[in-house]
Design an enzyme around this catalytic site. Structure first.
Site, PDB file in Angstrom:
ATOM      1  N   GLU A 132      -4.445   4.616   4.446  1.00  0.00           N
ATOM      2  CA  GLU A 132      -5.309   4.305   5.595  1.00  0.00           C
ATOM      3  C   GLU A 132      -5.986   5.570   6.123  1.00  0.00           C
ATOM      4  O   GLU A 132      -7.115   5.508   6.627  1.00  0.00           O
ATOM      5  CB  GLU A 132      -4.482   3.585   6.673  1.00  0.00           C
ATOM      6  CG  GLU A 132      -4.128   2.157   6.224  1.00  0.00           C
ATOM      7  CD  GLU A 132      -2.817   1.609   6.756  1.00  0.00           C
ATOM      8  OE1 GLU A 132      -2.249   2.186   7.698  1.00  0.00           O
ATOM      9  OE2 GLU A 132      -2.351   0.590   6.202  1.00  0.00           O
ATOM     10  N   SER A 169       3.975  -4.169   1.183  1.00  0.00           N
ATOM     11  CA  SER A 169       4.531  -5.525   1.360  1.00  0.00           C
ATOM     12  C   SER A 169       5.997  -5.617   0.949  1.00  0.00           C
ATOM     13  O   SER A 169       6.444  -6.647   0.439  1.00  0.00           O
ATOM     14  CB  SER A 169       3.680  -6.557   0.610  1.00  0.00           C
ATOM     15  OG  SER A 169       2.363  -6.577   1.135  1.00  0.00           O
ATOM     16  N   GLY A 171      -0.088  -4.462   3.241  1.00  0.00           N
ATOM     17  CA  GLY A 171      -0.491  -5.437   4.248  1.00  0.00           C
ATOM     18  C   GLY A 171      -1.071  -6.715   3.672  1.00  0.00           C
ATOM     19  O   GLY A 171      -1.660  -7.521   4.399  1.00  0.00           O
ATOM     20  N   GLU A 214       2.420   3.909  -2.961  1.00  0.00           N
ATOM     21  CA  GLU A 214       1.933   2.746  -2.222  1.00  0.00           C
ATOM     22  C   GLU A 214       0.640   2.250  -2.861  1.00  0.00           C
ATOM     23  O   GLU A 214      -0.449   2.776  -2.543  1.00  0.00           O
ATOM     24  CB  GLU A 214       1.670   3.113  -0.760  1.00  0.00           C
ATOM     25  CG  GLU A 214       2.899   3.562  -0.005  1.00  0.00           C
ATOM     26  CD  GLU A 214       2.789   3.261   1.490  1.00  0.00           C
ATOM     27  OE1 GLU A 214       3.710   2.650   2.030  1.00  0.00           O
ATOM     28  OE2 GLU A 214       1.768   3.615   2.107  1.00  0.00           O
ATOM     29  N   HIS A 226      -1.449   8.925   3.823  1.00  0.00           N
ATOM     30  CA  HIS A 226      -1.385   7.462   3.742  1.00  0.00           C
ATOM     31  C   HIS A 226      -2.770   6.932   3.353  1.00  0.00           C
ATOM     32  O   HIS A 226      -3.789   7.494   3.758  1.00  0.00           O
ATOM     33  CB  HIS A 226      -0.945   6.887   5.098  1.00  0.00           C
ATOM     34  CG  HIS A 226      -0.591   5.437   5.000  1.00  0.00           C
ATOM     35  ND1 HIS A 226      -1.546   4.447   4.973  1.00  0.00           N
ATOM     36  CD2 HIS A 226       0.606   4.814   4.892  1.00  0.00           C
ATOM     37  CE1 HIS A 226      -0.937   3.267   4.849  1.00  0.00           C
ATOM     38  NE2 HIS A 226       0.369   3.469   4.790  1.00  0.00           N
ATOM     39  N   LYS A 237       2.824   2.323  12.024  1.00  0.00           N
ATOM     40  CA  LYS A 237       1.355   2.364  12.113  1.00  0.00           C
ATOM     41  C   LYS A 237       0.949   2.342  13.602  1.00  0.00           C
ATOM     42  O   LYS A 237       1.669   2.903  14.431  1.00  0.00           O
ATOM     43  CB  LYS A 237       0.744   1.222  11.303  1.00  0.00           C
ATOM     44  CG  LYS A 237       1.253   1.225   9.851  1.00  0.00           C
ATOM     45  CD  LYS A 237       0.473   0.355   8.917  1.00  0.00           C
ATOM     46  CE  LYS A 237       1.066   0.447   7.515  1.00  0.00           C
ATOM     47  NZ  LYS A 237       0.306  -0.283   6.505  1.00  0.00           N
ATOM     48  N   ASN A 284       7.228   2.566   8.810  1.00  0.00           N
ATOM     49  CA  ASN A 284       5.959   3.124   9.292  1.00  0.00           C
ATOM     50  C   ASN A 284       5.395   2.117  10.288  1.00  0.00           C
ATOM     51  O   ASN A 284       4.894   1.070   9.894  1.00  0.00           O
ATOM     52  CB  ASN A 284       4.998   3.321   8.101  1.00  0.00           C
ATOM     53  CG  ASN A 284       3.611   3.756   8.561  1.00  0.00           C
ATOM     54  OD1 ASN A 284       3.399   4.066   9.734  1.00  0.00           O
ATOM     55  ND2 ASN A 284       2.668   3.767   7.630  1.00  0.00           N
TER      56      ASN A 284
HETATM   57  P1  13P Z   1       3.178  -3.122   4.653  1.00  0.00           P
HETATM   58  O1  13P Z   1       4.673  -3.062   4.418  1.00  0.00           O
HETATM   59  O2  13P Z   1       2.826  -3.744   5.948  1.00  0.00           O
HETATM   60  O3  13P Z   1       2.471  -3.694   3.474  1.00  0.00           O
HETATM   61  O4  13P Z   1       2.678  -1.595   4.773  1.00  0.00           O
HETATM   62  C1  13P Z   1       3.080  -0.695   3.825  1.00  0.00           C
HETATM   63  C2  13P Z   1       2.685   0.663   4.263  1.00  0.00           C
HETATM   64  O5  13P Z   1       1.501   0.977   4.291  1.00  0.00           O
HETATM   65  C3  13P Z   1       3.731   1.581   4.688  1.00  0.00           C
HETATM   66  O6  13P Z   1       3.252   2.870   4.865  1.00  0.00           O
END
Ligand code: 13P
Length: 250
Positions: free
Chosen positions: A98, A211, A173, A167, A96, A13, A11
């Site tokens: 976010e 992560s 993150g 997740e 997601h 982002k 992803n």
């Molecule tokens: P990270 O791997 O940067 O923690 O992000 C995970 C994520 O949100 C994947 O959709």
């Protein structure tokens, strides 16, 4: 015994650019020897056309990061599932954390998005996960079950066609990964919920995200109900992403 091969999804982002995308993907595509898991990258919408071309004929599938809950119409800024399909999008992340956090997406909205993706022949990657406060209050199970239940309620038996991504919000993150045991215990809850909803629950891959990196991927992927990964920052580095693809290959 399951027959699901692992699925590893990057992803991106809101990262990338024309030049960076081209060099990252050329390194990834040149390093795929020995990789036999399923792989995809979910890219920002403006790069779908570019990445469709770069991935053409390769073993890596194209994914999007969101889709509109509407079919078409006066929805400025939104991208419909049929538009994604025009670019041969195979997967689309929905719900997601976010999007839930910064755009107020509810469980019902996420379920409608999953339905729109499926109707266009795109596999939704439905994200679920608890916040740190919810985990500390002992609500992890009820939170993820409620998130998945909304999708099951909306799409019914088609739930066998989705991918689920667990997740934990506190792991995204932060560098603070769930332990393999923590991931497995939530994945087992989700697996049982899917089993109760469809006779074909074995088809559903349940990915872990938060992560995940080259150092911890193998241990997470060794868990019986961890069918792959949804990877953020570590998917932006070709060597690290390739190392994880290899960890997911048998
Ligand atoms: P990270 O791997 O940067 O923690 O992000 C995970 C994520 O949100 C994947 O959709």
């Amino acid at each position: 015994m399951t027959v699901r091969s692992k699925l590893m999804v990057g992803n991106w982002k809101m990262h990338g650019g024309l030049a960076d995308n081209a060099s990252l993907l050329s390194e990834v595509l040149n390093g795929l020897e020995g990789v036999n898991c399923r792989a995809a990258v979910c890219v920002p919408a403006p790069y779908l056309a570019q990445v469709q071309t770069l991935l053409a004929g390769s073993a890596v599938s194209l994914g999007a990061q969101d889709v509109s809950a509407h079919e078409a119409g006066a929805y400025t800024g939104e991208v419909s599932a049929t538009m994604l399909r025009d670019f041969s999008v195979r997967y689309c992340i929905v719900g997601h954390s976010e999007r839930r956090q910064y755009h107020g997406e509810s469980n019902d909205l996420v379920a409608t998005k999953a339905q729109r993706a499926l109707a266009a022949g795109i596999t939704p990657i439905v994200c679920v996960g608890e916040s740190l406060a919810e985990r500390e209050a002992g609500h992890t199970e009820s939170v993820v079950k409620r998130q998945l239940a909304a999708v099951i309620h909306t799409i019914g038996h088609c739930v066998s066609e989705i991918v689920v991504a667990y997740e934990p919000v506190w792991a995204i993150g932060t560098g603070w990964t769930a332990t393999p045991e923590q991931a497995q215990s939530v994945h087992a809850v989700l697996r049982a919920q899917l089993k109760a909803a469809t006779a074909h629950s074995d088809r559903v891959s349940i990915l872990y995200g938060g992560s995940m990196n080259a150092a911890n991927a193998a241990d997470l992927l060794a868990q019986p109900d961890v069918d792959g990964g949804l990877i953020g920052s570590a998917a932006l580095k070709s060597f690290e992403f390739l190392t994880m693809l290899k960890a997911a290959s048998c």
